[in-house]
Design a protein around this motif. Structure first.
Motif, PDB file in Angstrom:
ATOM      1  N   MET A   1       0.757  -1.076   0.051  1.00  0.00           N
ATOM      2  CA  MET A   1       0.174  -0.284  -0.224  1.00  0.00           C
ATOM      3  C   MET A   1       0.634   1.151  -0.147  1.00  0.00           C
ATOM      4  SD  MET A   1      -2.434   1.282   3.062  1.00  0.00           S
ATOM      5  CE  MET A   1      -2.465   2.957   2.674  1.00  0.00           C
ATOM      6  N   THR A   2       0.783   2.341  -1.030  1.00  0.00           N
ATOM      7  CA  THR A   2       1.116   3.522  -0.613  1.00  0.00           C
ATOM      8  C   THR A   2       0.197   4.809  -0.902  1.00  0.00           C
ATOM      9  OG1 THR A   2       3.064   2.653  -2.430  1.00  0.00           O
ATOM     10  CG2 THR A   2       3.180   5.336  -2.647  1.00  0.00           C
ATOM     11  N   MET A   3       1.057   5.286  -0.303  1.00  0.00           N
ATOM     12  CA  MET A   3      -0.468   6.701   1.049  1.00  0.00           C
ATOM     13  C   MET A   3      -0.086   7.863  -0.406  1.00  0.00           C
ATOM     14  SD  MET A   3      -0.429   6.115   5.321  1.00  0.00           S
ATOM     15  CE  MET A   3       0.906   6.520   4.900  1.00  0.00           C
ATOM     16  N   THR A   4       1.074   8.352  -0.646  1.00  0.00           N
ATOM     17  CA  THR A   4       1.325   9.142  -2.021  1.00  0.00           C
ATOM     18  C   THR A   4       2.140   8.815  -3.059  1.00  0.00           C
ATOM     19  OG1 THR A   4       2.273  11.272  -1.327  1.00  0.00           O
ATOM     20  CG2 THR A   4       3.720  10.057   0.118  1.00  0.00           C
ATOM     21  N   ASN A   5       2.107   9.867  -3.791  1.00  0.00           N
ATOM     22  CA  ASN A   5       2.748   9.828  -4.942  1.00  0.00           C
ATOM     23  C   ASN A   5       3.711  11.207  -4.854  1.00  0.00           C
ATOM     24  OD1 ASN A   5       0.686   8.514  -5.872  1.00  0.00           O
ATOM     25  ND2 ASN A   5      -0.971   9.823  -6.153  1.00  0.00           N
ATOM     26  N   ALA A   6       4.185  11.509  -4.055  1.00  0.00           N
ATOM     27  CA  ALA A   6       4.500  12.486  -3.716  1.00  0.00           C
ATOM     28  C   ALA A   6       6.169  11.030  -4.269  1.00  0.00           C
ATOM     29  CB  ALA A   6       4.961  13.395  -2.432  1.00  0.00           C
ATOM     30  N   SER A   7       6.916  11.905  -5.022  1.00  0.00           N
ATOM     31  CA  SER A   7       8.197  11.804  -4.820  1.00  0.00           C
ATOM     32  C   SER A   7       9.164  11.446  -3.630  1.00  0.00           C
ATOM     33  CB  SER A   7       9.146  12.055  -5.926  1.00  0.00           C
ATOM     34  OG  SER A   7       9.686  13.683  -5.333  1.00  0.00           O
ATOM     35  N   THR A 256      13.519  -1.573  21.830  1.00  0.00           N
ATOM     36  CA  THR A 256      12.814  -0.333  20.904  1.00  0.00           C
ATOM     37  C   THR A 256      11.409  -0.854  20.398  1.00  0.00           C
ATOM     38  OG1 THR A 256      13.919  -1.920  18.904  1.00  0.00           O
ATOM     39  CG2 THR A 256      14.751   0.246  19.742  1.00  0.00           C
ATOM     40  N   THR A 257      10.835  -1.602  21.307  1.00  0.00           N
ATOM     41  CA  THR A 257       8.932  -2.086  21.076  1.00  0.00           C
ATOM     42  C   THR A 257       8.254  -1.694  21.178  1.00  0.00           C
ATOM     43  OG1 THR A 257      10.003  -4.780  21.173  1.00  0.00           O
ATOM     44  CG2 THR A 257       7.747  -3.645  21.324  1.00  0.00           C
ATOM     45  N   THR A 258       8.019  -0.465  22.067  1.00  0.00           N
ATOM     46  CA  THR A 258       7.642   0.729  23.129  1.00  0.00           C
ATOM     47  C   THR A 258       7.237   1.945  21.947  1.00  0.00           C
ATOM     48  OG1 THR A 258       7.489  -0.072  25.170  1.00  0.00           O
ATOM     49  CG2 THR A 258       6.868   2.228  24.512  1.00  0.00           C
ATOM     50  N   ALA A 259       8.805   1.987  21.620  1.00  0.00           N
ATOM     51  CA  ALA A 259       8.937   3.136  20.271  1.00  0.00           C
ATOM     52  C   ALA A 259       8.782   2.899  18.901  1.00  0.00           C
ATOM     53  CB  ALA A 259      10.525   3.040  20.290  1.00  0.00           C
ATOM     54  N   PHE A 260       9.097   1.096  18.455  1.00  0.00           N
ATOM     55  CA  PHE A 260       7.870   0.601  16.946  1.00  0.00           C
ATOM     56  C   PHE A 260       6.877   0.919  17.283  1.00  0.00           C
ATOM     57  CE2 PHE A 260       6.483  -2.268  14.860  1.00  0.00           C
ATOM     58  CZ  PHE A 260       6.903  -2.665  14.042  1.00  0.00           C
ATOM     59  N   GLY A 261       5.908   0.931  18.524  1.00  0.00           N
ATOM     60  CA  GLY A 261       4.059   0.503  18.229  1.00  0.00           C
ATOM     61  C   GLY A 261       4.219   2.346  18.196  1.00  0.00           C
ATOM     62  N   ALA A 262       4.496   2.862  19.551  1.00  0.00           N
ATOM     63  CA  ALA A 262       4.342   4.592  18.796  1.00  0.00           C
ATOM     64  C   ALA A 262       5.118   5.138  17.752  1.00  0.00           C
ATOM     65  CB  ALA A 262       5.496   5.019  19.945  1.00  0.00           C
ATOM     66  N   ALA A 263       5.997   4.892  16.677  1.00  0.00           N
ATOM     67  CA  ALA A 263       5.812   5.182  15.434  1.00  0.00           C
ATOM     68  C   ALA A 263       4.163   4.233  14.922  1.00  0.00           C
ATOM     69  CB  ALA A 263       6.778   4.294  14.849  1.00  0.00           C
ATOM     70  N   LEU A 264       3.948   3.023  15.436  1.00  0.00           N
ATOM     71  CA  LEU A 264       3.030   2.261  13.945  1.00  0.00           C
ATOM     72  C   LEU A 264       1.995   3.061  14.764  1.00  0.00           C
ATOM     73  CD1 LEU A 264       3.942  -1.098  14.753  1.00  0.00           C
ATOM     74  CD2 LEU A 264       3.154   0.232  12.487  1.00  0.00           C
ATOM     75  N   LEU A 265       1.633   3.962  15.700  1.00  0.00           N
ATOM     76  CA  LEU A 265       0.118   4.612  16.217  1.00  0.00           C
ATOM     77  C   LEU A 265       0.209   6.078  15.548  1.00  0.00           C
ATOM     78  CD1 LEU A 265       0.643   3.872  19.509  1.00  0.00           C
ATOM     79  CD2 LEU A 265      -1.754   3.463  17.762  1.00  0.00           C
ATOM     80  N   ALA A 266       1.964   6.281  15.158  1.00  0.00           N
ATOM     81  CA  ALA A 266       1.914   7.863  14.194  1.00  0.00           C
ATOM     82  C   ALA A 266       1.631   7.646  13.298  1.00  0.00           C
ATOM     83  CB  ALA A 266       3.381   8.259  14.684  1.00  0.00           C
ATOM     84  N   ARG A 267       1.790   6.873  12.374  1.00  0.00           N
ATOM     85  CA  ARG A 267       1.419   6.957  10.536  1.00  0.00           C
ATOM     86  C   ARG A 267      -0.367   6.393  10.902  1.00  0.00           C
ATOM     87  NH1 ARG A 267      -0.221   1.627   8.778  1.00  0.00           N
ATOM     88  NH2 ARG A 267       0.344   1.718   5.616  1.00  0.00           N
ATOM     89  N   SER A 268      -0.361   5.481  12.059  1.00  0.00           N
ATOM     90  CA  SER A 268      -2.483   5.077  11.733  1.00  0.00           C
ATOM     91  C   SER A 268      -3.056   6.971  12.374  1.00  0.00           C
ATOM     92  CB  SER A 268      -2.798   4.351  13.286  1.00  0.00           C
ATOM     93  OG  SER A 268      -1.899   2.901  12.948  1.00  0.00           O
ATOM     94  N   GLU A 269      -2.327   7.636  12.961  1.00  0.00           N
ATOM     95  CA  GLU A 269      -2.968   9.073  13.176  1.00  0.00           C
ATOM     96  C   GLU A 269      -2.879   9.813  12.197  1.00  0.00           C
ATOM     97  OE1 GLU A 269      -4.206  10.275  15.639  1.00  0.00           O
ATOM     98  OE2 GLU A 269      -4.282   7.812  16.923  1.00  0.00           O
ATOM     99  N   TRP A 270      -1.760  10.098  11.191  1.00  0.00           N
ATOM    100  CA  TRP A 270      -1.410  10.501  10.508  1.00  0.00           C
ATOM    101  C   TRP A 270      -2.739  10.199   8.657  1.00  0.00           C
ATOM    102  CZ3 TRP A 270      -0.538  10.243   5.525  1.00  0.00           C
ATOM    103  CH2 TRP A 270       0.000  11.314   4.752  1.00  0.00           C
ATOM    104  N   LEU A 271      -2.304   8.727   8.986  1.00  0.00           N
ATOM    105  CA  LEU A 271      -3.631   8.287   8.588  1.00  0.00           C
ATOM    106  C   LEU A 271      -5.111   8.441   8.493  1.00  0.00           C
ATOM    107  CD1 LEU A 271      -2.558   4.605   7.713  1.00  0.00           C
ATOM    108  CD2 LEU A 271      -3.012   6.772   5.570  1.00  0.00           C
ATOM    109  N   ASP A 273      -5.977  11.505   9.836  1.00  0.00           N
ATOM    110  CA  ASP A 273      -6.274  12.570   9.800  1.00  0.00           C
ATOM    111  C   ASP A 273      -6.380  12.865   8.445  1.00  0.00           C
ATOM    112  OD1 ASP A 273      -6.065  14.235  12.076  1.00  0.00           O
ATOM    113  OD2 ASP A 273      -3.642  13.858  12.356  1.00  0.00           O
ATOM    114  N   GLN A 274      -5.760  12.010   7.062  1.00  0.00           N
ATOM    115  CA  GLN A 274      -5.893  12.213   5.775  1.00  0.00           C
ATOM    116  C   GLN A 274      -7.008  11.570   5.322  1.00  0.00           C
ATOM    117  OE1 GLN A 274      -2.921  14.140   4.283  1.00  0.00           O
ATOM    118  NE2 GLN A 274      -2.855  13.846   6.580  1.00  0.00           N
ATOM    119  N   GLY A 275      -7.762  11.392   6.051  1.00  0.00           N
ATOM    120  CA  GLY A 275      -8.801  11.043   5.419  1.00  0.00           C
ATOM    121  C   GLY A 275      -8.693   9.435   5.170  1.00  0.00           C
ATOM    122  N   GLN A 276      -7.795   8.144   5.911  1.00  0.00           N
ATOM    123  CA  GLN A 276      -7.960   7.354   4.946  1.00  0.00           C
ATOM    124  C   GLN A 276      -7.547   6.040   5.706  1.00  0.00           C
ATOM    125  OE1 GLN A 276      -4.224   7.182   2.011  1.00  0.00           O
ATOM    126  NE2 GLN A 276      -3.559   9.578   2.705  1.00  0.00           N
ATOM    127  N   GLY A 277      -8.186   6.387   6.550  1.00  0.00           N
ATOM    128  CA  GLY A 277      -8.588   5.494   7.874  1.00  0.00           C
ATOM    129  C   GLY A 277      -7.645   5.304   8.058  1.00  0.00           C
TER     130      GLY A 277
END
Length: 284
Positions: A1-7, A256-271, A273-277
Motif C-alpha cells: 500500500m502506498t499513501m502518496t504519489n509524491a517523490s 525498542t518495541t514500545t518506540a516501534f508501537g508508538a511509530a505505528l500509532l503515529a502512522r495510523s493517526e496521520w492516516l 487525519d488524511q481520511g485514509q482510515g
C-alpha cells in the motif's frame, strides 16, 4: 500500500523516553520498520531525546521534514514538546509487541522489565490492551536491581546472563523485597564465600518470582513476549521461563518495541487525519 504519489517518501516516528534509556523507531509509509536507535537517558532528557531522534534520522538519510507525525511515550513523554501526540507506554508496548509477535505465531501476554518498573500486559488479537499489572513501587524486580547487583558483584551488567549459567550449585535465595536490603544480602553472600554464578542465578530467580506474580495477575495465554533492556539477559529470561513454565519470545531489539508501537500509532493517526482510515500494518 502506498499513501502518496509524491517523490519524497514519508516517515513516522515513535520516541520512548524511559528513566534509563531513550529509544527511537522510524517506520515508512507502509508501516515497515526503517530503523531504530537506543541511547542513555542521562540527566538532560529533552536534549538527549532530540539528539537520539536526529541520530536515527541521520543514520537512515531522512530529513526531519519527512517525518509527518511523531508520538512520544514513556516516563518522559510530556517533556518532548515537539511530538504531535503522546500516549501511555503500555498502549504503545501492546501495539509494538503485537506486530513483532506475528512472526512468532502471535502473542497475548507481554512482560516488560524497565529501569524503574516492571509490567505484565494482556492484549487482544489486534494489539489492544485488555489488562495489565505494574510494579513501580519497588526496584527489586527491575533493571535498576540488576545494575546494583552487577556493581556489587564487580562484573559488567552485560555479563550477568553468562554468570547465570556458570554456577556449580543451586541458585542462592535472595529474599529481600527491597533493593537496599537485597544489596546487603548479596554482599553477605559474597563475604561467606559463595560463588558469583550461584548469586547471580539467585538474583534472576528473585526477579523471576516477582515477574511471574505480575503475569499471573493479568492471565497467561500461550507464549510470552518479553521486552525491555533486561530481556537481553539470557539468564533472566531462562529464570522467568522456568518459573512460568512457558516459552519466552524475545525480539531482536527488545528495548525498542514500545518506540516501534508508538511509530505505528503515529502512522495510523496521520492516516486518520488524511481520511485514509487505519492503514495496513505489516510485520517489523
Amino acid at each position: 500500500m502506498t499513501m502518496t504519489n509524491a517523490s519524497t517518501p514519508l516517515f513516522f516516528a515513535g520516541i520512548d523516553i524511559g528513566s534509563t534509556a531513550i529509544k527511537v523507531a522510524l517506520v515508512n509509509e507502509e508501516g515497515a520498520l526503517v530503523g531504530e536507535h537506543t541511547t542513555d537517558s542521562g540527566s538532560l532528557f529533552h536534549k538527549n531525546a532530540q539528539a537520539a531522534l536526529q541520530t536515527l534520522l541521520n543514520n537512515n538519510g531522512v530529513e526531519r521534514a519527512q517525518v509527518r507525525y511523531l508520538i512520544a511515550t514513556g516516563y518522559g513523554r510530556k517533556l518532548f514538546k515537539e511530538a504531535d501526540d503522546s500516549i501511555s507506554e503500555i498502549t504503545a508496548n501492546g501495539i509494538g509487541a503485537h506486530e513483532v509477535g506475528k512472526r512468532h505465531g502471535g502473542i497475548r501476554t507481554i512482560i516488560n522489565i524497565g529501569g524503574q518498573d516492571s509490567k505484565a500486559i494482556e492484549i487482544d488479537d489486534t494489539g489492544n490492551v485488555v489488562n495489565f499489572a505494574m510494579n513501580d513501587k519497588c526496584a527489586a524486580g527491575t533493571g535498576r536491581f540488576l545494575d546494583v547487583a552487577a556493581r556489587n558483584l564487580e562484573i559488567n551488567l552485560e555479563e550477568l546472563g553468562d554468570y547465570h549459567f556458570m554456577g556449580t550449585g543451586a541458585p542462592l535465595s535472595i529474599n529481600s523485597t527491597c533493593t537496599v536490603f537485597a544489596e546487603s544480602e548479596i554482599i553477605g553472600l559474597l563475604a561467606s564465600g559463595h560463588g558469583k554464578g550461584e548469586i547471580v542465578a539467585g538474583i534472576h530467580y528473585s526477579i523471576a518470582k516477582r515477574t511471574a506474580r505480575l503475569a499471573r495477575r493479568v492471565g497467561i495465554d500461550g507464549k510470552i513476549y518479553m521486552d525491555g533492556g533486561p530481556a537481553l539477559n539470557k539468564g533472566l529470561v531462562a529464570a522467568i521461563a522456568d518459573e512460568l513454565e512457558r516459552e519466552i519470545v524475545v525480539p531482536d531489539a527488545p528495548q525498542t518495541t514500545t518506540a516501534f508501537g508508538a511509530a505505528l500509532l503515529a502512522r495510523s493517526e496521520w492516516l486518520a487525519d488524511q481520511g485514509q482510515g487505519d492503514g495496513d500494518r505489516v510485520d517489523a
